[in-house]
Design a protein around this motif. Structure first.
Motif, mmCIF file in Angstrom:
data_model
loop_
_atom_site.group_PDB
_atom_site.id
_atom_site.type_symbol
_atom_site.label_atom_id
_atom_site.label_comp_id
_atom_site.label_asym_id
_atom_site.label_seq_id
_atom_site.Cartn_x
_atom_site.Cartn_y
_atom_site.Cartn_z
ATOM 1 N N LEU A 111 29.309 24.508 9.737
ATOM 2 C CA LEU A 111 30.075 25.065 10.852
ATOM 3 C C LEU A 111 29.276 25.069 12.150
ATOM 4 N N LEU A 112 27.963 25.331 12.042
ATOM 5 C CA LEU A 112 27.129 25.399 13.244
ATOM 6 C C LEU A 112 26.746 24.024 13.783
ATOM 7 N N THR A 113 26.795 23.010 12.939
ATOM 8 C CA THR A 113 26.416 21.663 13.387
ATOM 9 C C THR A 113 27.626 20.748 13.567
ATOM 10 N N SER A 114 28.816 21.328 13.488
ATOM 11 C CA SER A 114 30.030 20.531 13.658
ATOM 12 C C SER A 114 30.074 19.919 15.057
ATOM 13 N N GLU A 115 30.606 18.709 15.145
ATOM 14 C CA GLU A 115 30.721 18.040 16.443
ATOM 15 C C GLU A 115 31.875 18.616 17.273
ATOM 16 N N GLN A 116 32.757 19.356 16.604
ATOM 17 C CA GLN A 116 33.872 19.966 17.335
ATOM 18 C C GLN A 116 33.370 21.142 18.175
ATOM 19 N N GLU A 117 34.069 21.378 19.294
ATOM 20 C CA GLU A 117 33.705 22.506 20.157
ATOM 21 C C GLU A 117 33.930 23.821 19.424
ATOM 22 N N MET A 118 32.988 24.746 19.594
ATOM 23 C CA MET A 118 33.080 26.038 18.918
ATOM 24 C C MET A 118 33.902 27.003 19.766
ATOM 25 N N ASN A 119 35.217 26.803 19.770
ATOM 26 C CA ASN A 119 36.095 27.625 20.602
ATOM 27 C C ASN A 119 36.641 28.836 19.858
ATOM 28 N N VAL A 120 37.295 28.598 18.714
ATOM 29 C CA VAL A 120 37.963 29.695 18.015
ATOM 30 C C VAL A 120 37.545 29.752 16.545
ATOM 31 N N PHE A 121 36.995 30.897 16.143
ATOM 32 C CA PHE A 121 36.669 31.156 14.741
ATOM 33 C C PHE A 121 37.759 32.039 14.146
ATOM 34 N N LYS A 122 38.397 31.597 13.059
ATOM 35 C CA LYS A 122 39.475 32.355 12.421
ATOM 36 C C LYS A 122 39.027 32.819 11.036
ATOM 37 N N LEU A 123 38.849 34.120 10.889
ATOM 38 C CA LEU A 123 38.365 34.687 9.630
ATOM 39 C C LEU A 123 39.336 34.428 8.483
ATOM 40 N N LYS A 124 40.632 34.378 8.793
ATOM 41 C CA LYS A 124 41.647 34.156 7.749
ATOM 42 C C LYS A 124 41.419 32.870 6.965
ATOM 43 N N ASP A 125 40.807 31.884 7.605
ATOM 44 C CA ASP A 125 40.559 30.599 6.948
ATOM 45 C C ASP A 125 39.561 30.713 5.809
ATOM 46 N N PHE A 126 38.806 31.819 5.759
ATOM 47 C CA PHE A 126 37.733 31.948 4.768
ATOM 48 C C PHE A 126 37.940 33.112 3.806
ATOM 49 N N VAL A 127 38.959 33.937 4.056
ATOM 50 C CA VAL A 127 39.227 35.094 3.197
ATOM 51 C C VAL A 127 40.275 34.731 2.160
ATOM 52 N N GLY A 128 40.006 35.060 0.896
ATOM 53 C CA GLY A 128 40.960 34.773 -0.175
ATOM 54 C C GLY A 128 40.827 35.780 -1.291
ATOM 55 N N SER A 129 41.455 35.493 -2.412
ATOM 56 C CA SER A 129 41.421 36.411 -3.557
ATOM 57 C C SER A 129 40.019 36.504 -4.157
ATOM 58 N N GLN A 130 39.207 35.454 -3.929
ATOM 59 C CA GLN A 130 37.868 35.425 -4.501
ATOM 60 C C GLN A 130 36.880 36.310 -3.742
ATOM 61 N N ILE A 131 37.162 36.535 -2.468
ATOM 62 C CA ILE A 131 36.194 37.261 -1.630
ATOM 63 C C ILE A 131 36.911 38.024 -0.511
ATOM 64 N N LYS A 132 36.470 39.230 -0.237
ATOM 65 C CA LYS A 132 37.121 40.091 0.740
ATOM 66 C C LYS A 132 36.593 39.836 2.156
#
Length: 363
Positions: A38-59
């Protein structure tokens, strides 16, 4: 990478691209790789969305704590409605205090932060290194107790906060009064404040009027919709709006129990010199023809610069007259959900050929 084995990184990149990170239980090494990717991505670091990483496996709290280095690197962090609790607010405060931090926008709406959570991360807002400009705290179970901490943050030196949304919290008049103490401070540069459904009455409007009269007043947009201000609250607010120090341009008062009586004070504001008000929303109030006639009289005044007006009422003759006035600055008019009838619409339609008619949008 040093050993030439990129399989682990490729696996994580696949999860990120496919949007399935929240469906996989990652090991500690995989979390490290995820942060690196995520930190070395070539895309601009504009918007981080926590929902993309939260699921039943982890709170949410656990994810947020693991990805704090990523949050710090993004310009906008959308943590809304994810189940974040006050336990994470200490960590969020550390992000706000960190130097350098790219974070300029933070949305934690719809989480049960409560007063304790707001107090914790307000300590980060007060830090000189904090450059946060926009903060959304809708539905966060905040009361007047949490407002004291936010007011302190608004008084911090320097305060970079420009937009604050506290809608759908039980602030009440006491909470608004504390917030206004922060607004009046010369260090406060807040330009937009949203306070929908905050249990505010006419009592809180006196403090708000005082804040609008402060020198300098930076507030440009104020939303008090769905509060029980009534005519008495509006009158007090208008005392602040008429003051030369007030630079408010947009005022939203939908469903605030305003009647024709309150329009007397508003019409006076529209005639004041200078009048900075450009947008006024009075939809879902108890206005009738007499009230709208008063407003229309304000529109015809040369000092009035109003460009957008939203009203709910039952007549068009006074408005048609105002639209013919010289100069008329009105560009947008919203008459949705009204009983205009054909005759009312005809009155509006007949003035389109008038040389002073400038209306561009009609709803």
């Amino acid at each position: 990478i040093e050993l030439g084995d990129c399989s682990l990184m490729e696996q994580i990149q696949h999860y990120v691209t496919a949007g399935t990170v929240n469906k996989v239980k990652l090991s500690s090494s995989q979390w490290s790789v995820l942060i690196f990717v995520l930190l070395t991505s070539e895309q601009e670091m504009n918007v981080f969305k926590l929902k993309d990483f939260v699921g039943s496996q982890i709170k949410a709290d656990e994810v947020l704590l693991k990805l704090l280095p990523v949050v710090k690197a993004y310009r906008s962090a959308q943590l809304n409605s994810c189940g974040v609790t006050d336990e994470c607010c200490v960590a969020l405060a550390s992000v706000l205090r960190s130097n350098p931090s790219q974070l300029r926008e933070l949305n934690v709406s719809g989480n049960k932060l409560g007063n304790s959570g707001v107090k914790m991360f307000s300590s980060g807002l007060e830090n000189p290194h904090c450059k946060l400009e926009k903060l959304w705290l809708r539905y966060c179970e905040i009361t007047d107790e949490g407002c004291a901490a936010l007011a302190s943050a608004l008084r911090s030196n320097p305060s970079h906060l420009r937009e604050l949304d506290l809608s759908w919290n039980k602030l009440g008049d006491s909470g608004l009064k504390q917030l206004c103490e922060g607004l009046k401070d010369p260090q406060c540069k807040l330009e937009k404040l949203w306070l929908r459904y905050c249990e505010i009455t006419d009592e809180g409007c006196a403090a708000l009027a005082s804040a609008l009269r402060s020198n300098p007043s930076h507030l440009r947009e104020l939303d008090l919709s769905w509060n029980k201000l009534g005519d008495s609250g509006l009158k007090q607010l208008c005392e602040g709006l008429k003051d030369p120090q007030c630079k408010l341009e947009k005022l939203c008062l939908s469903s605030c129990d305003v009647t024709d009586e309150g329009c007397v004070a508003l019409a006076s504001v529209m005639k004041s010199n200078p009048s900075h008000l450009r947008e006024l929303n009075l939809s879902w109030n108890k206005l009738r023809d007499p009230g709208v006639k008063l407003l229309s009289g304000g529109l015809e005044n040369p000092h009035c610069k109003l460009e957008t007006l939203c009203v709910t009422y039952h007549g068009c003759a006074a408005l048609a007259s105002a639209l013919r006035s010289n100069p008329s600055h009105l560009r947008e008019l919203d008459l949705t959900k009204n009983k205009l009838t054909d005759s009312g619409v005809k009155l509006l339609s007949d003035i389109r050929n008038n040389v002073d008619y400038k209306l561009e949008t009609l709803r």
